[in-house]
Design a protein around this motif. Structure first.
Motif, PDB file in Angstrom:
ATOM      1  N   ARG A   1     -85.716 -18.745  17.147  1.00 44.54           N
ATOM      2  CA  ARG A   1     -84.980 -17.733  17.910  1.00 44.54           C
ATOM      3  C   ARG A   1     -83.480 -17.977  17.935  1.00 44.54           C
ATOM      4  O   ARG A   1     -82.719 -17.138  18.434  1.00 44.54           O
ATOM      5  N   GLY A   2     -83.029 -19.107  17.432  1.00 45.75           N
ATOM      6  CA  GLY A   2     -81.609 -19.414  17.475  1.00 45.75           C
ATOM      7  C   GLY A   2     -81.164 -19.798  18.866  1.00 45.75           C
ATOM      8  O   GLY A   2     -81.971 -20.144  19.727  1.00 45.75           O
ATOM      9  N   THR A   3     -79.859 -19.722  19.114  1.00 49.72           N
ATOM     10  CA  THR A   3     -79.303 -20.186  20.389  1.00 49.72           C
ATOM     11  C   THR A   3     -79.099 -19.049  21.388  1.00 49.72           C
ATOM     12  O   THR A   3     -78.435 -19.232  22.403  1.00 49.72           O
ATOM     13  N   ASP A   4     -79.671 -17.885  21.113  1.00 52.15           N
ATOM     14  CA  ASP A   4     -79.628 -16.786  22.078  1.00 52.15           C
ATOM     15  C   ASP A   4     -80.727 -17.019  23.101  1.00 52.15           C
ATOM     16  O   ASP A   4     -81.798 -16.415  23.064  1.00 52.15           O
ATOM     17  N   VAL A   5     -80.451 -17.917  24.015  1.00 44.11           N
ATOM     18  CA  VAL A   5     -81.467 -18.445  24.925  1.00 44.11           C
ATOM     19  C   VAL A   5     -81.087 -18.113  26.359  1.00 44.11           C
ATOM     20  O   VAL A   5     -79.912 -18.146  26.718  1.00 44.11           O
TER      21      VAL A   5
ATOM     22  N   PRO B   1     -82.125 -18.828  30.669  1.00 44.10           N
ATOM     23  CA  PRO B   1     -82.847 -19.776  31.533  1.00 44.10           C
ATOM     24  C   PRO B   1     -84.335 -19.444  31.654  1.00 44.10           C
ATOM     25  O   PRO B   1     -85.163 -20.346  31.749  1.00 44.10           O
ATOM     26  N   ASP B   2     -84.698 -18.143  31.640  1.00 48.35           N
ATOM     27  CA  ASP B   2     -86.115 -17.783  31.693  1.00 48.35           C
ATOM     28  C   ASP B   2     -86.873 -18.304  30.476  1.00 48.35           C
ATOM     29  O   ASP B   2     -88.025 -18.737  30.585  1.00 48.35           O
ATOM     30  N   ASP B   3     -86.239 -18.247  29.300  1.00 46.74           N
ATOM     31  CA  ASP B   3     -86.874 -18.803  28.099  1.00 46.74           C
ATOM     32  C   ASP B   3     -87.174 -20.280  28.294  1.00 46.74           C
ATOM     33  O   ASP B   3     -88.240 -20.770  27.921  1.00 46.74           O
ATOM     34  N   MET B   4     -86.225 -21.000  28.876  1.00 51.03           N
ATOM     35  CA  MET B   4     -86.412 -22.435  29.086  1.00 51.03           C
ATOM     36  C   MET B   4     -87.496 -22.705  30.126  1.00 51.03           C
ATOM     37  O   MET B   4     -88.260 -23.658  30.008  1.00 51.03           O
ATOM     38  N   MET B   5     -87.572 -21.850  31.150  1.00 53.81           N
ATOM     39  CA  MET B   5     -88.607 -22.017  32.168  1.00 53.81           C
ATOM     40  C   MET B   5     -89.989 -21.840  31.561  1.00 53.81           C
ATOM     41  O   MET B   5     -90.927 -22.575  31.879  1.00 53.81           O
ATOM     42  N   LEU B   6     -90.133 -20.892  30.656  1.00 56.53           N
ATOM     43  CA  LEU B   6     -91.436 -20.611  30.063  1.00 56.53           C
ATOM     44  C   LEU B   6     -91.909 -21.759  29.180  1.00 56.53           C
ATOM     45  O   LEU B   6     -93.114 -21.958  29.002  1.00 56.53           O
TER      46      LEU B   6
ATOM     47  N   TYR C   1     -75.065 -24.805  32.217  1.00 57.55           N
ATOM     48  CA  TYR C   1     -75.609 -26.056  31.682  1.00 57.55           C
ATOM     49  C   TYR C   1     -76.285 -25.856  30.332  1.00 57.55           C
ATOM     50  O   TYR C   1     -76.116 -26.672  29.414  1.00 57.55           O
ATOM     51  N   LEU C   2     -77.040 -24.778  30.196  1.00 61.61           N
ATOM     52  CA  LEU C   2     -77.788 -24.548  28.958  1.00 61.61           C
ATOM     53  C   LEU C   2     -76.874 -24.419  27.740  1.00 61.61           C
ATOM     54  O   LEU C   2     -77.000 -25.196  26.784  1.00 61.61           O
TER      55      LEU C   2
ATOM     56  N   ARG D   1     -90.298 -30.872  21.675  1.00 61.70           N
ATOM     57  CA  ARG D   1     -90.887 -30.230  20.491  1.00 61.70           C
ATOM     58  C   ARG D   1     -90.915 -28.706  20.653  1.00 61.70           C
ATOM     59  O   ARG D   1     -90.608 -27.960  19.730  1.00 61.70           O
ATOM     60  N   LYS D   2     -91.265 -28.230  21.844  1.00 59.78           N
ATOM     61  CA  LYS D   2     -91.299 -26.793  22.102  1.00 59.78           C
ATOM     62  C   LYS D   2     -89.895 -26.194  22.043  1.00 59.78           C
ATOM     63  O   LYS D   2     -89.698 -25.091  21.528  1.00 59.78           O
ATOM     64  N   LEU D   3     -88.928 -26.922  22.577  1.00 59.55           N
ATOM     65  CA  LEU D   3     -87.558 -26.420  22.557  1.00 59.55           C
ATOM     66  C   LEU D   3     -87.015 -26.366  21.132  1.00 59.55           C
ATOM     67  O   LEU D   3     -86.367 -25.385  20.732  1.00 59.55           O
TER      68      LEU D   3
END
Length: 347
Positions: free
Chosen positions: A230-234, A236-241, A83-84, A221-223
Motif C-alpha cells: 500500500r505504500g506510505t499512504d497510511v 492511524p486506523d490502518d495501523m490499529m487494524l 508520530y506515524l 511483519r504485518k506492517l
C-alpha cells in the motif's frame, strides 16, 4: 524563600520511570508527568479488547496509576497523527529488531517535552532511561544523540544512571544532589526492584520488554507487508487494524483480517467501511474483513478460511455469509483444511 524547582518527566508507568519520578520528589522537585500516546501501545490494545482472562477487571492505564500512587499529575498527549509519518515511516536512526525506531522516538517525544518546558517555565526534564538496558537506544552514544537532537542537551537528567553520565545542568546548579542519584546500568532490574522497596513503591507492572507493538516480530511483519503493498499512504486506523486478528494475503491487492474471538470481532466491526465482510451464522465464527477489490475466487477463499476458524470447521460444507459493498449473499464451502496452503497466505 528559595525558588521551587519544577521538572517534567516522561512517565510510562513502568518501574524505571516511576522510580525516576520518586527520586525527583525525594529531592523536593515538583514533578509533572507526561505520557505520549503514539497509537502503538500494547496496553491500549488490551484496554480496547478487554481483559479476556478476567472480564470484571479492566486493564488500567499504568501512567495514570503511577501518577496516582506518586501524587504526580499526568498529562496524556496524543501524537498519533505526527508520530506515524515523522517517526515510524522515516526514522533517521533506523529500526531495531522489528519496525521500532527507538532513537527517533525518544528524540521526538523529548522535542515535544522541551517545548512544554519552555512554554510553562519548567527547569529541566528527566526520564527513567538506564545506561545499557536497551541495546539500540540506551547505550552511551545514542543517549548522547537523543539529548543533543532533542535540543535539551544537559537539561536532560537520567536519575537512575546519572552518576555514570556527564554531569547535567540540574546537578551543576544544585537543583538536585548528584550524590543522591544512582549509578545503575545493564539489563538486570534487580537494583530497581530493591530501590522500589526502599522508596515504598509496591504496585508496578513486571518488566516485559516495553509497551510498544513496533519491536514485535508479528506486528512488524504485518506492517512491512502493508507498506510493501500500500505504500506510505497510511492512516492511524490502518495501523490499529494491524494489531488484531489473523492476517492473510490472497494477492497483491487483497488481504484478509480474521477475528480470533468475540472481543476482536467486536473491534473489527469498527473497520467495516470500505471492506467486504464474511461470517458464519450457523456456528460461532470469526468476523473476516476483506481489503481490496474482491474477485469471485478471492471471496470463495475468504469464505473457506472463515469456515475453518468457525465451530463448523469439521463439517463437510458450511454456509458462509458475505457482504461486498451493497451486495450480500451466502456461499456453501468446504472449510480450508490444507495447513500448508494456509501458511503460504499467512502474513
Amino acid at each position: 524563600m528559595s525558588e521551587q524547582i519544577r521538572a517534567l518527566g516522561l512517565l510510562s508507568g513502568g518501574l524505571d520511570s516511576t522510580l525516576a519520578a520518586r527520586i525527583m520528589q525525594e529531592q523536593g522537585v515538583e514533578v509533572l508527568g507526561l505520557h505520549f500516546s503514539t497509537g502503538f501501545c500494547l496496553a491500549d490494545r488490551h484496554r480496547m479488547l478487554g481483559n479476556r482472562s478476567n472480564p470484571d477487571k479492566p486493564y488500567r492505564n499504568e501512567a495514570l496509576r503511577a501518577g496516582a500512587d506518586l501524587s504526580v499529575p499526568i498529562e496524556i498527549i496524543d501524537i498519533k497523527d505526527e508520530y506515524l509519518p515523522q517517526v515510524v515511516l522515516n526514522p533517521k536512526y533506523g529500526y531495531g529488531a522489528g519496525m521500532n525506531p527507538c532513537i527517533d522516538c525518544r528524540i521526538f517525544m523529548l522535542q515535544k517535552t522541551k517545548q512544554i518546558m519552555e512554554e510553562r517555565g519548567y527547569h529541566f526534564v528527566f526520564t527513567g532511561e538506564v545506561l545499557g538496558q536497551r541495546p539500540m537506544s540506551q547505550r552511551r552514544p545514542p543517549l548522547n544523540d537523543v539529548a543533543e537532537e532533542s535540543g535539551l542537551g544537559r537539561l536532560l537528567l537520567r536519575p537512575l544512571s546519572a552518576r555514570l553520565l556527564e554531569e547535567s545542568i540540574p546537578e551543576e546548579r544544585g537543583w538536585v544532589d548528584r550524590g543522591r542519584l544512582y549509578d545503575i546500568s545493564g539489563r538486570s532490574r534487580k537494583r530497581q526492584m530493591e530501590l522500589a522497596d526502599e522508596l515504598g513503591i509496591i504496585d508496578y507492572p513486571q518488566p516485559a520488554g516495553g509497551c510498544c507493538f513496533l519491536p514485535d516480530e508479528n506486528y512488524a511483519r504485518k506492517l512491512k507487508d502493508f507498506l510493501a503493498h500500500r505504500g506510505t499512504d497510511v492512516t492511524p486506523d490502518d495501523m490499529m487494524l494491524l494489531k488484531v486478528g489473523r492476517h492473510f494475503r490472497l494477492s497483491g491487492e487483497v488481504k484478509l483480517v480474521v477475528g480470533r474471538d468475540e472481543g476482536e470481532n467486536a473491534y473489527l466491526h469498527r473497520f467495516t467501511d470500505g471492506r467486504a465482510q464474511v461470517w458464519v451464522d450457523e456456528f460461532p465464527s470469526p468476523l473476516t474483513l476483506v481489503e481490496g477489490e474482491v474477485t469471485a475466487a478471492d471471496l470463495e477463499t475468504a469464505c473457506r478460511i472463515t469456515a475453518r476458524y468457525s465451530d463448523g470447521r469439521n463439517e463437510p460444507s458450511v454456509p458462509v455469509r458475505w457482504k461486498v459493498g451493497g451486495d450480500e449473499g451466502q456461499l456453501s464451502v468446504a472449510p480450508l483444511q490444507d495447513d500448508s496452503e494456509l501458511e503460504e497466505m499467512r502474513i
